[in-house]
Design a protein around this motif. Structure first.
Motif, PDB file in Angstrom:
ATOM      1  N   LEU A 280       0.826  -1.205   0.000  1.00 30.20           N
ATOM      2  CA  LEU A 280       0.000   0.000   0.000  1.00 30.20           C
ATOM      3  C   LEU A 280       0.861   1.256   0.000  1.00 30.20           C
ATOM      4  O   LEU A 280       0.672   2.147  -0.830  1.00 30.20           O
ATOM      5  CB  LEU A 280      -0.927   0.007   1.220  1.00 30.20           C
ATOM      6  N   SER A 281       1.822   1.327   0.915  1.00 27.96           N
ATOM      7  CA  SER A 281       2.629   2.540   1.031  1.00 27.96           C
ATOM      8  C   SER A 281       3.555   2.736  -0.163  1.00 27.96           C
ATOM      9  O   SER A 281       3.788   3.874  -0.600  1.00 27.96           O
ATOM     10  CB  SER A 281       3.447   2.517   2.325  1.00 27.96           C
ATOM     11  N   GLY A 282       4.091   1.646  -0.734  1.00 28.95           N
ATOM     12  CA  GLY A 282       4.943   1.771  -1.913  1.00 28.95           C
ATOM     13  C   GLY A 282       4.168   2.295  -3.096  1.00 28.95           C
ATOM     14  O   GLY A 282       4.644   3.163  -3.858  1.00 28.95           O
TER      15      GLY A 282
ATOM     16  N   MET B 122      -5.111   9.166   9.133  1.00 27.31           N
ATOM     17  CA  MET B 122      -6.179   8.227   8.786  1.00 27.31           C
ATOM     18  C   MET B 122      -5.625   6.837   8.488  1.00 27.31           C
ATOM     19  O   MET B 122      -6.169   5.822   8.920  1.00 27.31           O
ATOM     20  CB  MET B 122      -6.962   8.761   7.584  1.00 27.31           C
ATOM     21  N   PHE B 123      -4.506   6.785   7.755  1.00 28.17           N
ATOM     22  CA  PHE B 123      -4.009   5.491   7.271  1.00 28.17           C
ATOM     23  C   PHE B 123      -3.039   4.803   8.222  1.00 28.17           C
ATOM     24  O   PHE B 123      -2.718   3.633   8.017  1.00 28.17           O
ATOM     25  CB  PHE B 123      -3.387   5.657   5.878  1.00 28.17           C
ATOM     26  N   ALA B 124      -2.575   5.496   9.250  1.00 22.57           N
ATOM     27  CA  ALA B 124      -1.746   4.819  10.244  1.00 22.57           C
ATOM     28  C   ALA B 124      -2.530   3.692  10.903  1.00 22.57           C
ATOM     29  O   ALA B 124      -1.974   2.661  11.302  1.00 22.57           O
ATOM     30  CB  ALA B 124      -1.261   5.816  11.298  1.00 22.57           C
TER      31      ALA B 124
ATOM     32  N   ILE C  89       4.472   4.667   9.164  1.00 23.12           N
ATOM     33  CA  ILE C  89       4.501   4.903  10.612  1.00 23.12           C
ATOM     34  C   ILE C  89       3.695   3.835  11.341  1.00 23.12           C
ATOM     35  O   ILE C  89       4.121   3.301  12.373  1.00 23.12           O
ATOM     36  CB  ILE C  89       3.952   6.311  10.934  1.00 23.12           C
ATOM     37  N   GLY C  90       2.524   3.498  10.778  1.00 20.49           N
ATOM     38  CA  GLY C  90       1.706   2.460  11.390  1.00 20.49           C
ATOM     39  C   GLY C  90       2.430   1.126  11.452  1.00 20.49           C
ATOM     40  O   GLY C  90       2.377   0.414  12.472  1.00 20.49           O
ATOM     41  N   GLY C  91       3.124   0.758  10.371  1.00 19.85           N
ATOM     42  CA  GLY C  91       3.891  -0.484  10.355  1.00 19.85           C
ATOM     43  C   GLY C  91       4.998  -0.486  11.393  1.00 19.85           C
ATOM     44  O   GLY C  91       5.238  -1.505  12.066  1.00 19.85           O
TER      45      GLY C  91
ATOM     46  N   ILE D 168      -0.165  -3.385  17.476  1.00 17.10           N
ATOM     47  CA  ILE D 168      -1.107  -2.727  16.577  1.00 17.10           C
ATOM     48  C   ILE D 168      -2.088  -1.818  17.312  1.00 17.10           C
ATOM     49  O   ILE D 168      -2.580  -0.836  16.748  1.00 17.10           O
ATOM     50  CB  ILE D 168      -1.870  -3.777  15.733  1.00 17.10           C
ATOM     51  N   GLN D 169      -2.372  -2.103  18.595  1.00 17.90           N
ATOM     52  CA  GLN D 169      -3.325  -1.270  19.320  1.00 17.90           C
ATOM     53  C   GLN D 169      -2.823   0.166  19.504  1.00 17.90           C
ATOM     54  O   GLN D 169      -3.617   1.086  19.729  1.00 17.90           O
ATOM     55  CB  GLN D 169      -3.668  -1.884  20.686  1.00 17.90           C
ATOM     56  N   TYR D 170      -1.491   0.365  19.391  1.00 16.37           N
ATOM     57  CA  TYR D 170      -0.924   1.698  19.597  1.00 16.37           C
ATOM     58  C   TYR D 170      -0.871   2.542  18.321  1.00 16.37           C
ATOM     59  O   TYR D 170      -0.458   3.700  18.374  1.00 16.37           O
ATOM     60  CB  TYR D 170       0.474   1.577  20.209  1.00 16.37           C
ATOM     61  N   THR D 171      -1.298   1.969  17.199  1.00 12.84           N
ATOM     62  CA  THR D 171      -1.340   2.772  15.970  1.00 12.84           C
ATOM     63  C   THR D 171      -2.307   3.947  16.103  1.00 12.84           C
ATOM     64  O   THR D 171      -2.133   4.974  15.440  1.00 12.84           O
ATOM     65  CB  THR D 171      -1.755   1.912  14.759  1.00 12.84           C
ATOM     66  N   VAL D 172      -3.320   3.794  16.946  1.00 16.24           N
ATOM     67  CA  VAL D 172      -4.288   4.885  17.108  1.00 16.24           C
ATOM     68  C   VAL D 172      -3.630   6.142  17.664  1.00 16.24           C
ATOM     69  O   VAL D 172      -4.016   7.264  17.312  1.00 16.24           O
ATOM     70  CB  VAL D 172      -5.467   4.464  18.015  1.00 16.24           C
ATOM     71  N   TRP D 173      -2.613   5.977  18.505  1.00 19.34           N
ATOM     72  CA  TRP D 173      -1.946   7.146  19.083  1.00 19.34           C
ATOM     73  C   TRP D 173      -1.084   7.839  18.040  1.00 19.34           C
ATOM     74  O   TRP D 173      -0.949   9.084  18.065  1.00 19.34           O
ATOM     75  CB  TRP D 173      -1.129   6.748  20.301  1.00 19.34           C
TER      76      TRP D 173
END
Length: 381
Positions: free
Chosen positions: A44-46, A215-217, A342-344, A352-357
């Motif tokens: 997705l990011s690439g 949004m996408f993180a 950044i999310g990855g 994964i639960q910390y991607t929201v922050w």
């Protein structure tokens, strides 16, 4: 003439489904190749990074060519990409196949808007543009959840084959129903390139990128988030994606109505709502009614942000609107690449639960820049 905008929107549906559809099947791809979600996220990011870095310049270079030919060429590359991806090649080749059509993604988007607006009566030009963006909304409603469903019932390769079929149908429609459209260069290259010297334009473009990144993180890893945090299976995830998309269509319509009243107030409201949603996502888990309601609200706000972001960028590009459309797509995809990267990183290092922050921080930065833009406007008066 009315059918032209719908044919152009069908192509938008095809390319956006190809771009975002992978969101629903990243866990299956990661499992197939025995790689981490951060590596799988590069599909997705690439894709998004190539659009951001090359798309506007290719659009500018192709400005003299027939728009219909450019649309057909773009859809052809998407078909080739999906056929190669459906063969499940080694991951490196899969990534290459994915990014191949990304070079021309903004070219199709710009040409589609041009085709819709040029062939519409003066009083219907705005509605024609809205139809094009409707292709994005419908791709979210149908493309992403159907992809997830196909992967859960059959294989993830089946999803790529479905992408290819949609793009074949879109290309056939473009060939049959869209007339040749030799471009008329209404703005000079100097005028268009002058956007990069426009501080207001750059500020608003960066604001949009940060919003999309936020949004996408999280959303870039929607399927993984729902599986690990809310304990959903593949079919349940596809249903949640469908709910997300259906409410997104409503959100897109509401955003359009609000934009006609106040662009900056609409942007600020949606940014605040995103921050609230991500905060609640951290505290609500499991497959409960609260999760369903929150996902519905999330889709409502999320999808409207695309239209808001594009409008925010275009509002600062008077005299070079067509190039701004391409740059809008580029800055949006720069945000997608930044957010998913950044999310990855957060997933690998914290969970994964910390991607929201990460999303809250990025959206908060966008909100600060919106405030700075407002202060500059007030001081100018």
């Amino acid at each position: 003439m009315n059918r032209i905008k719908y044919v152009a929107a069908l192509g938008i549906f095809g390319i956006i489904t190809t771009e975002f559809g992978v969101i629903g099947i990243l866990p299956q791809i990661a499992q197939h190749y025995q790689i981490g979600m951060d590596h799988a996220g590069w599909l997705l990011s690439g894709f998004a990074l190539v659009i951001a870095l090359f798309g506007p310049w290719i659009t500018l270079a192709a400005a003299r060519f027939d728009r219909k030919k450019m649309m057909v060429l773009t859809l052809s590359l998407f078909i080739i990409s999906n056929v190669l991806s459906a063969l499940a090649p080694p991951f490196g080749l899969l990534l290459l196949a994915r990014v191949l059509p990304a070079f021309l993604h903004p070219l199709y988007f710009s040409a589609a808007i041009y085709a819709a607006v040029t062939n519409a009566p003066e009083k219907e030009k705005h509605s024609a543009t809205a139809v094009i963006f409707g292709g994005v909304s419908i791709a979210t409603v149908l493309g992403v959840p159907v992809t997830s469903y196909l992967a859960s019932v059959f294989t993830w390769q089946t999803a790529f084959a479905a992408f290819g079929l949609v793009n074949i149908i879109a290309m056939t429609a473009v060939i049959l129903f869209i007339p040749p459209m030799q471009a008329k260069q209404e703005a000079t290259v100097g005028t268009q390139m002058g956007l990069f010297k426009n501080r207001v334009f750059l500020l608003q473009a960066i604001t949009t990128s940060l919003m999309i990144a936020g949004m996408f993180a999280v959303y870039g890893y929607f399927a993984e988030f729902m599986e690990k945090i809310n304990y959903l299976n593949g079919v349940q995830i596809s249903k949640m994606l469908m709910l997300f998309g259906v409410l997104g269509v409503v959100g897109n319509w509401v955003a359009g109505r609000l934009l006609s009243k106040s662009l900056v107030a609409t942007l600020a409201f949606f940014l605040l709502m995103l921050s609230l949603i991500y905060t609640l996502l951290y505290f609500i888990n499991g497959y409960t009614i609260y999760t369903v309601l929150l996902t519905a609200l999330w889709g409502f706000i999320h999808t409207g942000c695309f239209l808001i972001g594009q409008s925010w960028i275009s509002s600062a590009a008077k005299g070079a609107e067509e190039f701004a459309n391409s740059l809008g797509v580029a800055f949006t995809n720069l945000g997608i690449a930044l957010g998913t990267t950044i999310g990855g990183w957060v997933i690998i290092n914290f969970g994964i639960q910390y991607t929201v922050w990460a999303s809250i921080v990025l959206v908060g930065a966008a909100l600060v820049l919106t405030g700075i833009r407002l202060l500059n406007t007030s001081s100018a008066k």
